[in-house]
Write an enzyme that holds these catalytic residues in place. Structure first.
Site, PDB file in Angstrom:
ATOM      1  N   HIS A  25      54.513  -5.865   1.897  1.00  0.00           N
ATOM      2  CA  HIS A  25      53.750  -5.248   0.811  1.00  0.00           C
ATOM      3  C   HIS A  25      52.337  -4.949   1.302  1.00  0.00           C
ATOM      4  O   HIS A  25      51.639  -5.834   1.760  1.00  0.00           O
ATOM      5  CB  HIS A  25      53.726  -6.174  -0.421  1.00  0.00           C
ATOM      6  CG  HIS A  25      55.067  -6.235  -1.103  1.00  0.00           C
ATOM      7  ND1 HIS A  25      55.280  -6.909  -2.273  1.00  0.00           N
ATOM      8  CD2 HIS A  25      56.251  -5.677  -0.773  1.00  0.00           C
ATOM      9  CE1 HIS A  25      56.555  -6.769  -2.630  1.00  0.00           C
ATOM     10  NE2 HIS A  25      57.161  -6.040  -1.730  1.00  0.00           N
ATOM     11  N   ASP A  31      59.452   0.044  -0.545  1.00  0.00           N
ATOM     12  CA  ASP A  31      58.297   0.810  -0.061  1.00  0.00           C
ATOM     13  C   ASP A  31      57.807   1.843  -1.064  1.00  0.00           C
ATOM     14  O   ASP A  31      57.288   2.895  -0.693  1.00  0.00           O
ATOM     15  CB  ASP A  31      58.630   1.480   1.293  1.00  0.00           C
ATOM     16  CG  ASP A  31      59.175   0.463   2.258  1.00  0.00           C
ATOM     17  OD1 ASP A  31      58.551  -0.595   2.378  1.00  0.00           O
ATOM     18  OD2 ASP A  31      60.231   0.709   2.849  1.00  0.00           O
TER      19      ASP A  31
END
Ligand code: IMP
Ligand code: MG
Length: 333
Positions: free
Chosen positions: A42, A13
């Protein structure tokens, strides 16, 4: 030829999706190969749409970029097909015949056994277990995936042979690596740059650049150590509160960790660093278009990272959209 590997420097992340999509457009990538699996989400903010991709490479935003899923991937066929539709990439996406499949039983097993680690419950760990036991199904055994199958390893090497530009997109981050991470609180694969290459079938001598992505603070979802972890209240106060893409859980957060960053640069042989969300530390950074326009403290932070990690910070994220980036590559490389 250029072969660029994009790898997370912390616990996932970090904003790899945004950097990958920017590079696909800006460098006009011929190919973007995704590794890993559906536990990774993503995020790509392109036009008015926020895409949260779990299978499709983030470089889909460039219609000229060929998209591939690596042999090391664990494919969830229904998520794959859904995302092909969503991103409209039919006809320019291929899966390596050697990729394995996540089946409903893997998801069930993950949901009943994964609590100890705080997994994402997507079946990835059990799918990897079955692969190691050599009982996993491969994508080549699924009829309706046949139109998408190819020898991705060969194809990508051919593109490099012809002088093409290839982006290998890693998932999660260095410290969620099964081998180098905070075991046992890790994911079920090695997530470092070398493993990204081996999942694709790219040898170590073919790589030109390794871009390690760090966010301007550290987040972690699930269990495991997080040095300097802040209280939820403090995380909110600083504007660092994030919700996990795949699971909807609240992300734990801590300030930027220079020690972890230094080690990540070494383990991945970083040639460049990308820093995302600088505008979360210094809100005025959002208005900068060049490095010189950044507020003084923001520039000092970037210089501090470069001094500590000994790798140039070439890409700086200053907002959520693909194009919200200060690109210093021409000035400093
Ligand atoms: P698994 O990968 O679902 O088995 O989960 C193992 C650990 O890795 C858990 O702490 C997850 O929260 C974490 N994890 C897996 N994928 C990601 C990701 O893409 N971003 C952040 N954390 C992840
Ligand atoms: Mg993510």
């Amino acid at each position: 030829m250029t072969c660029t590997v994009l790898v997370g420097g912390f616990f996932g992340d970090e904003g790899k999706g945004k950097i990958a999509s920017y590079l696909a457009i800006k460098d006009d990538m011929d190919a973007n190969v995704r590794t890993g699996s559906v536990n990774a989400g993503h995020t790509v903010v392109w036009g008015d749409i926020t895409y949260k991709l779990r299978m499709i490479p983030s470089g889909f935003v460039n219609p000229k970029t060929k998209l591939y899923l690596a042999a090391g991937c664990n494919v969830n066929p229904s998520i794959f097909l859904e995302e092909v539709k969503l991103t409209k990439v039919e006809g320019r996406i291929w899966i390596d015949r050697q990729a394995s499949v996540i089946e409903p039983i893997h998801i069930e097993r993950d949901r009943s056994e994964g609590g100890r680690i705080g997994t994402t419950g997507q079946g990835v760990g059990p799918a990897q277990e079955d692969r190691v036991k050599r009982i996993a199904k491969l994508v080549s055994e699924i009829d309706y995936l046949k139109p998408y199958l190819d020898d991705v390893a060969l194809r990508v090497n051919e593109i490099l042979d012809r002088g093409g530009k290839v982006l290998l997109e890693g998932t999660q981050g260095t410290y969620l690596s099964l081998i180098h991470g905070t075991y046992p609180y890790v994911t079920s694969r090695d997530t470092t740059a070398s493993a990204i290459c081996s999942e694709v079938g790219i040898g170590p001598k073919r790589v030109d650049d390794v871009i390690v992505v760090f966010k301007s603070y550290v987040t972690r979802v699930g269990k495991g150590p997080l040095k300097g972890e802040l209280s939820e209240e403090e995380v909110r106060r600083r504007g660092w509160m994030e919700i996990a893409t795949v699971t909807g859980r609240i992300r734990r957060a801590a300030p930027f960790d220079f020690e972890l960053a230094r080690r990540a640069a070494i383990l991945n042989s970083a040639t460049q660093i990308a820093i995302t969300k600088l505008d979360s530390l210094y809100p005025e950074a959002a208005y900068a278009r060049k490095f010189e326009d950044l507020p003084t403290e923001a520039r000092m932070f970037i210089e501090h990272v470069e001094n500590e990690v000994k790798v140039p910070v070439t890409l700086i994220g200053i907002g959520p959209k693909v194009e919200d980036i200060i690109d210093r590559r021409r000035e400093i490389l």
